[in-house]
Design a protein around this motif. Structure first.
Motif, PDB file in Angstrom:
ATOM      1  N   ILE A 117       0.947  -1.192   0.045  1.00 47.58           N
ATOM      2  CA  ILE A 117      -0.220   0.085  -0.083  1.00 47.58           C
ATOM      3  C   ILE A 117       0.766   1.382   0.213  1.00 47.58           C
ATOM      4  CG2 ILE A 117      -1.668   1.375   1.293  1.00 47.58           C
ATOM      5  CD1 ILE A 117      -2.888  -1.328   2.311  1.00 47.58           C
ATOM      6  N   GLU A 118       1.987   1.376   0.883  1.00 49.16           N
ATOM      7  CA  GLU A 118       2.841   2.505   0.850  1.00 49.16           C
ATOM      8  C   GLU A 118       3.693   2.603  -0.524  1.00 49.16           C
ATOM      9  OE1 GLU A 118       6.127   3.862   3.893  1.00 49.16           O
ATOM     10  OE2 GLU A 118       6.388   1.863   3.389  1.00 49.16           O
ATOM     11  N   GLY A 119       4.135   1.474  -1.233  1.00 51.31           N
ATOM     12  CA  GLY A 119       4.356   1.819  -2.613  1.00 51.31           C
ATOM     13  C   GLY A 119       3.440   2.237  -3.835  1.00 51.31           C
ATOM     14  N   ILE A 120       2.148   1.744  -3.563  1.00 53.57           N
ATOM     15  CA  ILE A 120       1.183   2.161  -4.384  1.00 53.57           C
ATOM     16  C   ILE A 120       0.692   3.838  -3.993  1.00 53.57           C
ATOM     17  CG2 ILE A 120      -1.505   2.425  -4.885  1.00 53.57           C
ATOM     18  CD1 ILE A 120      -1.061  -0.918  -4.510  1.00 53.57           C
ATOM     19  N   VAL A 121       0.800   4.223  -2.774  1.00 53.78           N
ATOM     20  CA  VAL A 121       0.503   5.540  -2.333  1.00 53.78           C
ATOM     21  C   VAL A 121       1.634   6.418  -2.885  1.00 53.78           C
ATOM     22  CG1 VAL A 121       0.422   7.238  -0.264  1.00 53.78           C
ATOM     23  CG2 VAL A 121      -0.977   5.195  -0.534  1.00 53.78           C
ATOM     24  N   SER A 122       2.780   6.079  -2.911  1.00 54.63           N
ATOM     25  CA  SER A 122       4.148   6.707  -3.336  1.00 54.63           C
ATOM     26  C   SER A 122       3.909   7.017  -4.859  1.00 54.63           C
ATOM     27  CB  SER A 122       5.488   5.975  -3.162  1.00 54.63           C
ATOM     28  OG  SER A 122       5.577   5.898  -1.720  1.00 54.63           O
ATOM     29  N   PHE A 123       3.352   5.832  -5.618  1.00 52.21           N
ATOM     30  CA  PHE A 123       3.323   6.256  -7.060  1.00 52.21           C
ATOM     31  C   PHE A 123       2.030   7.495  -7.424  1.00 52.21           C
ATOM     32  CE2 PHE A 123       4.942   1.833  -8.397  1.00 52.21           C
ATOM     33  CZ  PHE A 123       5.949   2.428  -9.027  1.00 52.21           C
ATOM     34  N   PHE A 124       0.960   7.475  -6.500  1.00 45.35           N
ATOM     35  CA  PHE A 124       0.049   8.442  -6.636  1.00 45.35           C
ATOM     36  C   PHE A 124       0.464   9.868  -6.173  1.00 45.35           C
ATOM     37  CE2 PHE A 124      -3.005   4.748  -6.271  1.00 45.35           C
ATOM     38  CZ  PHE A 124      -3.811   4.966  -7.606  1.00 45.35           C
ATOM     39  N   ALA A 125       1.578   9.859  -5.214  1.00 41.28           N
ATOM     40  CA  ALA A 125       2.220  11.062  -4.877  1.00 41.28           C
ATOM     41  C   ALA A 125       3.084  11.557  -5.677  1.00 41.28           C
ATOM     42  CB  ALA A 125       2.746  11.040  -3.479  1.00 41.28           C
ATOM     43  N   LYS A 127       3.336  12.945  -8.563  1.00 44.74           N
ATOM     44  CA  LYS A 127       3.428  14.287  -9.158  1.00 44.74           C
ATOM     45  C   LYS A 127       3.774  15.401  -8.422  1.00 44.74           C
ATOM     46  CE  LYS A 127      -0.268  15.400 -11.966  1.00 44.74           C
ATOM     47  NZ  LYS A 127      -1.438  15.933 -12.438  1.00 44.74           N
ATOM     48  N   SER A 128       3.465  15.370  -7.072  1.00 45.84           N
ATOM     49  CA  SER A 128       3.980  16.321  -6.102  1.00 45.84           C
ATOM     50  C   SER A 128       5.314  15.975  -5.606  1.00 45.84           C
ATOM     51  CB  SER A 128       2.990  16.508  -4.876  1.00 45.84           C
ATOM     52  OG  SER A 128       2.702  15.380  -4.350  1.00 45.84           O
ATOM     53  N   SER A 129       6.012  15.099  -5.977  1.00 50.13           N
ATOM     54  CA  SER A 129       7.190  14.680  -5.216  1.00 50.13           C
ATOM     55  C   SER A 129       8.544  15.574  -5.690  1.00 50.13           C
ATOM     56  CB  SER A 129       7.545  13.350  -5.504  1.00 50.13           C
ATOM     57  OG  SER A 129       8.898  12.850  -5.110  1.00 50.13           O
ATOM     58  N   PRO A 130       9.236  16.113  -4.870  1.00 51.21           N
ATOM     59  CA  PRO A 130      10.470  16.772  -5.625  1.00 51.21           C
ATOM     60  C   PRO A 130      11.562  15.862  -6.200  1.00 51.21           C
ATOM     61  CG  PRO A 130      10.543  16.863  -3.093  1.00 51.21           C
ATOM     62  CD  PRO A 130       9.097  16.169  -3.665  1.00 51.21           C
ATOM     63  N   SER A 131      11.338  14.669  -5.663  1.00 55.87           N
ATOM     64  CA  SER A 131      12.547  13.580  -6.232  1.00 55.87           C
ATOM     65  C   SER A 131      11.857  12.578  -6.883  1.00 55.87           C
ATOM     66  CB  SER A 131      13.275  13.200  -4.986  1.00 55.87           C
ATOM     67  OG  SER A 131      14.296  12.308  -5.574  1.00 55.87           O
ATOM     68  N   LYS A 132      11.335  12.681  -8.140  1.00 52.62           N
ATOM     69  CA  LYS A 132      10.603  11.644  -8.735  1.00 52.62           C
ATOM     70  C   LYS A 132      11.251  10.368  -9.034  1.00 52.62           C
ATOM     71  CE  LYS A 132       7.773  14.983 -11.153  1.00 52.62           C
ATOM     72  NZ  LYS A 132       7.234  15.480  -9.899  1.00 52.62           N
ATOM     73  N   GLY A 133      12.573  10.333  -9.195  1.00 55.33           N
ATOM     74  CA  GLY A 133      13.299   9.264  -9.486  1.00 55.33           C
ATOM     75  C   GLY A 133      13.703   8.278  -8.179  1.00 55.33           C
ATOM     76  N   TRP A 134      13.688   9.162  -6.939  1.00 49.07           N
ATOM     77  CA  TRP A 134      13.804   8.566  -5.475  1.00 49.07           C
ATOM     78  C   TRP A 134      12.379   7.895  -5.199  1.00 49.07           C
ATOM     79  CZ3 TRP A 134      18.185   6.219  -3.731  1.00 49.07           C
ATOM     80  CH2 TRP A 134      19.080   6.891  -3.877  1.00 49.07           C
ATOM     81  N   THR A 135      11.300   8.648  -5.488  1.00 52.11           N
ATOM     82  CA  THR A 135      10.025   8.158  -5.214  1.00 52.11           C
ATOM     83  C   THR A 135       9.653   6.981  -6.123  1.00 52.11           C
ATOM     84  OG1 THR A 135       9.416  10.411  -4.908  1.00 52.11           O
ATOM     85  CG2 THR A 135       7.694   8.879  -4.906  1.00 52.11           C
TER      86      THR A 135
END
Length: 187
Positions: A117-125, A127-135
């Protein structure tokens, strides 16, 4: 006979050093116990949960018996809870090995589901992540680790338990070193 009074700062430093040292030694001891006796240490943790359940059951029974101001249904509810908690604790103690295996499996599966679930939520977040690669990396790693835990919970939990033991040993040593060096001035 003269006693040397420490300044308040020295007393605080001394107390912090002792606290850090004690916490480090406890972490080190628990970590070594997990590494040397993984099955027994898991059974001890299960025993602690079983003991806790019995104590909670006794407290609920006391609340039901001694709380005259509560309504009948409330008191009956507390008695039912007391019976359930005490029964769970006694059953856990009576079947400690099976309860330990169940607890390990349950925790591993629950943790695996949470990581997915945490991984899926990270994918949904993303767009607003400053570090897309790490996310993206975190999300994939979290989902894969979650799937591993869910598909082979006992094996994964055993590895996780040993990792916890190793981590506690390393953190315990670091904490003891911190305690020894805490408050020393660097030149």
């Amino acid at each position: 006979m003269s006693t040397v009074q420490q300044s308040p700062e020295a007393q605080i430093t001394s107390a912090v050093r002792i606290g850090l040292g004690l916490l480090g030694l406890v972490a080190l001891a628990v970590g070594i116990a997990i590494l040397v006796w993984p099955g027994r240490s898991a059974a001890v943790v299960t025993g602690i949960f079983a003991f806790y359940a019995i104590v909670v059951g006794i407290v609920y029974a006391a609340v039901a018996v001694f709380s005259r101001g509560r309504g009948a249904w409330s008191r009956i509810g507390f008695l039912v809870l007391a019976a359930l908690f005490i029964a769970a604790g006694v059953i856990a103690f009576a079947n400690l090995k099976a309860t330990t295996a169940f607890l390990v499996t349950f925790v591993a599966i629950a943790l695996g589901v949470l990581w997915i679930i945490e991984g899926i939520v990270s994918f949904f977040a993303l767009k607003s992540s400053p570090s897309k690669g790490w996310t993206i990396f975190f999300a994939i790693l979290s989902i894969v680790a979650g799937l591993v835990l869910v598909t082979s919970p006992i094996w994964s939990a055993a590895i996780l338990w040993l990792f916890i033991g190793l981590s506690l040993v390393v953190l315990g040593i670091i904490q003891v070193v911190r305690a020894i060096s805490f408050g020393r001035r660097t030149v």
